[in-house]
Scaffold this motif. Structure first.
Motif, PDB file in Angstrom:
ATOM      1  N   SER A 145       1.095  -1.175   0.045  1.00 58.13           N
ATOM      2  CA  SER A 145       0.075   0.047   0.043  1.00 58.13           C
ATOM      3  C   SER A 145       0.863   1.225  -0.049  1.00 58.13           C
ATOM      4  N   HIS A 146       0.516   2.311  -0.509  1.00 58.97           N
ATOM      5  CA  HIS A 146       1.015   3.712  -0.447  1.00 58.97           C
ATOM      6  C   HIS A 146       0.137   4.863  -0.612  1.00 58.97           C
TER       7      HIS A 146
ATOM      8  N   CYS B 142       5.699   9.745  -0.907  1.00 53.79           N
ATOM      9  CA  CYS B 142       4.989   8.781  -0.225  1.00 53.79           C
ATOM     10  C   CYS B 142       5.076   8.816   1.342  1.00 53.79           C
TER      11      CYS B 142
ATOM     12  N   THR C 112       3.593   6.554   3.666  1.00 52.42           N
ATOM     13  CA  THR C 112       3.401   5.086   4.415  1.00 52.42           C
ATOM     14  C   THR C 112       4.563   4.781   5.156  1.00 52.42           C
TER      15      THR C 112
ATOM     16  N   HIS D  56      10.068   4.007   1.922  1.00 53.86           N
ATOM     17  CA  HIS D  56       9.266   4.235   0.749  1.00 53.86           C
ATOM     18  C   HIS D  56       9.973   5.522   0.025  1.00 53.86           C
TER      19      HIS D  56
ATOM     20  N   MET E  86      10.163   7.094  -4.169  1.00 57.88           N
ATOM     21  CA  MET E  86       8.813   7.616  -3.915  1.00 57.88           C
ATOM     22  C   MET E  86       8.695   9.098  -3.881  1.00 57.88           C
TER      23      MET E  86
HETATM   24 CU   LIG Z   1       5.058   3.994  -0.610  1.00 58.97          CU
END
Ligand SMILES: [Cu+2]
Length: 491
Positions: free
Chosen positions: A125-126, A167, A169, A175, A180
């Motif tokens: 998931s992100h 990101c 997360t 991440h 990201m």
């Molecule tokens: Cu991510």
């Protein structure tokens, strides 16, 4: 009792005063917006359009004088394998399939409808935190999305500027470290002033299980990331993303604008372009413009816009001026400027000759160590062992740990046809230095290798080490061969 009563009274008075002041402030705010962000909230949007997204080093078309609009962004997250350096593989997590992620170009007052799509083949998931967003988590709170799903949220661009998105997360650092991040530009009303070329460059630091240059698929190394000891510091996701035939280009007379971001996760960038001076820097991507700047600091999770006019032809070198990062970890890119010379601005070398210090003979560089006369000649294995040390102190910085060199700047020694083809020329290069055009494995280099101030024995050992490593032809070079070469050229 008395003091208590007094206290009660005092509290009442303070409360009343606070209420009056805040009501006053509210009224003031309502009638007279105090800042851009406040009034930009009231900009009306006209129509709707799909946002153009671009992979680095390119940026979408300028907004120009278009009205604020409802801008629909479709951003797809892809986890995919890529190449960090020659033979070094890495699994990147990307916004839009590139590192940095797709460039988003908006204007102030735009209402962005953001679709975050997590590709069904992904494993995790992100979400996305855009620094241009005013709201919980910069959008992160509304965008956590599982593989094979989509999340949609809306925001209004209140503040013009150049912003990082990333990101957020958990583990956030990981991440970001996997690539990201990207940039979103919010242009002011009427757009930024026109320039001839615009480019998108973003720095990032990477932490791999193997050390710099170690081939094969590399895992993310959490330990090194926590210690802030990256193996790679690069522009646009990999070593060499902006060199050779991927170099940025411009012509003499053109103005260039670079949207420069720094994804981090850890390092701050001292962004510098060798051979140019920034005519303008929008400091930290905001409104304030500084002029005539050599190096600008780009914070982790921050950005800057730099602009300059190209006056003379040159290969400009983009670096993080924390310079080991540029020459040893990959933070190096190029912008090739072509066009007519202007000798009043830059002459090139006008004279070359021998320099004799007054009263002295021919000077030589101080030699660190006197040559130790060894009683017994070294075996080849011993030569290789001490040659490795010489390599680490004299050659490594340019030719790199595995002899892989740096594309277009320092030629490889690993499997080099120049080296393996002719021992005499190799010895000559180390004794005298080498400059001008050299072709190694089909690639042209035109750079300078300074003469290496080493003893005959050290040169024999280092070359024997180089010949015995990285797929080379195992030639054994002896000190007397080196001595013979020196005598040939009259030293
Ligand atoms: Cu991510």
């Amino acid at each position: 009792m008395k003091p208590k009563q007094q206290n009660g009274k005092r509290i009442k008075i303070v409360l009343a005063a606070c209420l009056t002041v805040s009501l006053g402030l509210l009224a003031f705010n309502h009638y007279k917006p105090g800042s851009d962000a406040d009034s930009n909230k009231y900009i009306k949007v006209e129509g709707q359009q799909e946002a153009e997204l671009t992979a680095p080093p390119f940026v979408p078309k300028p907004v120009g004088d278009r009205a604020a609009t409802k801008l629909v962004v479709h951003m797809e997250i892809k986890e995919q394998e890529g190449e960090m350096a020659d033979g070094v593989k890495y699994t990147y997590w990307t916004f839009g399939g590139s590192v940095p992620g797709s460039f988003i170009r908006t204007r102030v007052g735009d209402e962005v409808e953001f679709h975050l799509e997590n590709h069904p083949d992904n494993k995790l998931s992100h979400n996305i935190d855009l620094h241009a967003v005013t709201g919980q988590g910069g959008g992160a709170a509304s965008s956590l999305v599982a593989p094979g799903h989509e999340k949609v949220f809306n925001f209004k661009c209140l503040n013009p500027g150049l912003y990082v998105y990333h990101c957020a997360t958990a583990p956030v650092g990981m991440h970001i470290a996997n690539g990201m991040y990207g940039l979103i530009l919010v242009e002011p009303e009427g757009g930024l002033p026109a320039v001839d070329k615009e480019y998108y460059v973003m720095q990032g630091d990477f932490y791999t299980s193997g050390k710099n240059g170690e081939p094969g698929l590399q895992q993310f190394d959490m330990d090194k990331a926590v210690k802030e000891q990256p193996d790679y510091v690069v522009f646009n996701g990999k070593t060499g993303a902006l060199v050779g035939d991927k170099a940025l280009t411009a012509k003499v007379g053109e103005t260039v604008r670079i949207f420069m971001g720094n994804g981090g996760p850890n390092l701050v960038s001292s962004f510098h372009v060798i051979g140019e001076i920034f005519d303008k820097v929008y400091i930290e991507g905001g409104d304030m413009i500084n002029k005539n700047v050599q190096t600008t600091l780009v914070p982790a999770g921050g950005a800057a816009i730099v602009e300059f006019k190209c006056e003379v032809p040159a290969t400009l070198v983009l670096v993080d001026h924390s310079i080991f990062r540029a020459f040893n970890k990959g933070a190096l890119g190029m912008l090739k400027v072509e066009g007519p010379e202007d000798k009043t601005i830059y002459s090139g070398t006008t004279q070359e000759g021998i320099y004799l210090a007054e009263g002295g003979g021919i000077q030589s560089m101080p030699v660190g160590k006197k040559e130790v006369k060894s009683t017994k000649p070294k075996t080849v294995a011993e030569q290789i062992k001490s040659g490795k040390d010489v390599y680490g102190k004299s050659c490594f910085a340019c030719h790199q740990s595995e002899g892989q060199g740096i594309p277009t700047v320092f030629p490889p020694l690993a499997k080099s046809d120049f080296l393996n083809g002719n021992t005499t020329k190799a010895i000559h290069a180390v004794v005298n230095g080498l400059s001008g055009n050299v072709t190694v494995n089909g690639t042209k280099y035109n750079n300078v290798m300074p003469a290496q101030n080493l003893s005959d024995e050290e040169i024999a050992n280092v070359l024997t080490y180089v010949y015995s490593s990285w797929g080379n032809n195992k030639t054994n070079v002896t000190a007397s061969q080196v001595k013979g070469q020196r005598n040939q050229i009259g030293h």
